[in-house]
Enzyme design. Sequence first.
Site, PDB file in Angstrom:
ATOM      1  N   GLY A 187      95.492  47.257  -2.090  1.00  0.00           N
ATOM      2  CA  GLY A 187      96.463  48.410  -2.038  1.00  0.00           C
ATOM      3  C   GLY A 187      95.676  49.154  -1.131  1.00  0.00           C
ATOM      4  N   GLU A 320      97.421  61.528   3.303  1.00  0.00           N
ATOM      5  CA  GLU A 320      96.207  61.408   4.714  1.00  0.00           C
ATOM      6  C   GLU A 320      96.694  60.389   5.395  1.00  0.00           C
ATOM      7  OE1 GLU A 320      92.016  61.389   1.595  1.00  0.00           O
ATOM      8  OE2 GLU A 320      93.358  59.478   1.938  1.00  0.00           O
ATOM      9  N   CYS A 416      83.963  59.236   0.931  1.00  0.00           N
ATOM     10  CA  CYS A 416      84.150  58.437   1.473  1.00  0.00           C
ATOM     11  C   CYS A 416      83.228  59.179   2.585  1.00  0.00           C
ATOM     12  CB  CYS A 416      85.306  57.631   1.718  1.00  0.00           C
ATOM     13  SG  CYS A 416      86.565  59.319   2.204  1.00  0.00           S
TER      14      CYS A 416
END
Length: 653
Positions: A187, A320, A416
């Site tokens: 994904g 996002e 991240c």
Amino acid sequence: MHAEVIEAPLNHITITDPFLGEYQRLIHDVVIPYQWQALNDAIPEAEPSHALANYRIAAGMQKGEFYGMVFQDSDVTKWLEAVAWSLSQKPDSALEQTADDVIELLAQAQCEDGYLNTWYSVKEPGLRWTNVAECHELYCAGHLFEAAVAFYQATGKRRLLEIACRFADHIDTVFGPNEGQRRGYPGHPEIELALMRLYEVTLDNRYKELARFFLEERGKQPYYYDIEFEKRGGTWHWNDWGDAWMVKDKAYTHAHKPLNEQHQAVGHAVRSVYLMTGLAHLARMTHDEEKRQTCLRIWNNMVHKRMYITGGIGSQAVGEAFTSDYDLPSDTAYAESCASIGLMMFARRMLEMEGDAQYSDVMERAFYNTVLGGMALDGKHFFYVNPLETQPKSIACNHVYDHIKPVRQRWFGCACCPPNIARTLVAIGHYLFTPRKDALFINIYAGSKARFEIEGKSLQLRIDGNYPWEEQVTITFDNATPVAHTLALRLPEWCENPTVQVNGERALGEVIKGYLHVHRHWQKGDCITLTLPMTIMRVYANPRVRHTAGKVAIQRGPLVYCLEEADNGADLHNLNLPQGAEFRLKQGVGVLKGKVLLQTEGTRLATPSEGEALYHFNHRRTALQPQTLTFIPWFSWANRGEGEMRIWLNEQA
């Protein structure tokens, strides 16, 4: 058998640039130690990470429960990658030992069959590979593979590479087209590009073929995400935007149709560019024209219709994600730092394949604006989201701005971006040079020393200058024996009249796809001088971009500039730039020392008295007051406290 590797060897590149050199120092001295503290939950003011604790629990070294996102493991491996590339620039035995200890921790946490993921080992044992649509197992594996390649290339140590290969071998038994294997694909793409890098290092063809499988299986019907969703009994992981939205919205992960049928950059921006990076890498190495054409289509849609002037991509906070062509709002822009890093990666792979300066132009735009802007000048604060306009008073009260931060944050629960920025900055040598068979491409003229092996001979060069602030660059050669080769020198899109000389005479060569190709026997003492006039340019958006109609932005060299409240006062929307205004350069001071600022004379709409009516009937002329306008490089905004900022401003006739 030899893989056709096109990657500048970081062990043979040293950054000497005064500007980027400071970032290299920051990464080693500040960022890596700071992020080490964050990973160990040792920063009281920051959100906890628990990423290393998760590994210790998985390894049986301590008791406790998993904490964090389903992809928390990747924060550790991105940190390891940053450490690896830092070691290639500056050896540090203590740091290397710390990294070795973390690698041993990963080895202890790895299962006997090679599987390695703390979420499923600690939190959901027995459920591995049941939700590849949502749960990032393959994404985390990809970041582990990238760290392993980096650590091996930087230090020659194979321990992390062995861990990665064991995991890749396990994945290769689980996924594939054969009977008994899962026909799934991630994904969140990342493993595709990582498998290609793993293949280049190991020459194990299984890794390239596994990347090919993931890329070619994506989007086929019946949809694998639906199959595993049904097997799970209709459960889902993310609740943000509706029931099972990530499973149902196939375009969000570029899984709505096979890649060879796709024409637009869609869905989650980071996933999109990571996916395209892997596809471009495979297309080049296998000479697959169909995959190349897919990359060209997606690139052209992304860059020419869905990219901000800053090299930011992904214009909405929900998901996002990309929206539609020319939908590029400034004040609600998402433009995640990781997305621009992914855009650089995609651009680099396209450059390796095409030898075309359009890709290095975008690569440079993303780097010198959004990527650099993602980290504060102190190395301890970060942007996840990168708007082109902010008004803190509205941000505090209007939920449409919930994703916008007017100042950089110390850390994030979803962390991240900080380690991604660190690993990119310290590995910038990969982007400065592209050593193709036909030529050594010099893409970005940052100060550096480099050595390349050309048919058994050593070509050594040094780039000097003060890029991107000053327009003259020199490239001097220091190899002991002459080397016959072609140098491809990028002529930037922002530079109207570049001049190139070799040993004081006009360079003779051919301009091919934005690069000046110069062939000769390069020998010690040869010197190339480039003059790249950094004209202060007014930039106008395509009229289809409704958010910038009647507005202008300022760019000098690769840098986009902005207005900030610290220099220009509040209500920046009332400032106007006259069409004929001339600019002057100004040296920054304080935290902006070493940065080139721009000044000119503009106007401001006069501020009405406090009791002025909100609306007026008919025409009412508002007085204009003269005001000096000061523009700073956009990447450096929000380093002097909270305040308004904007890139696009009204142009006055």
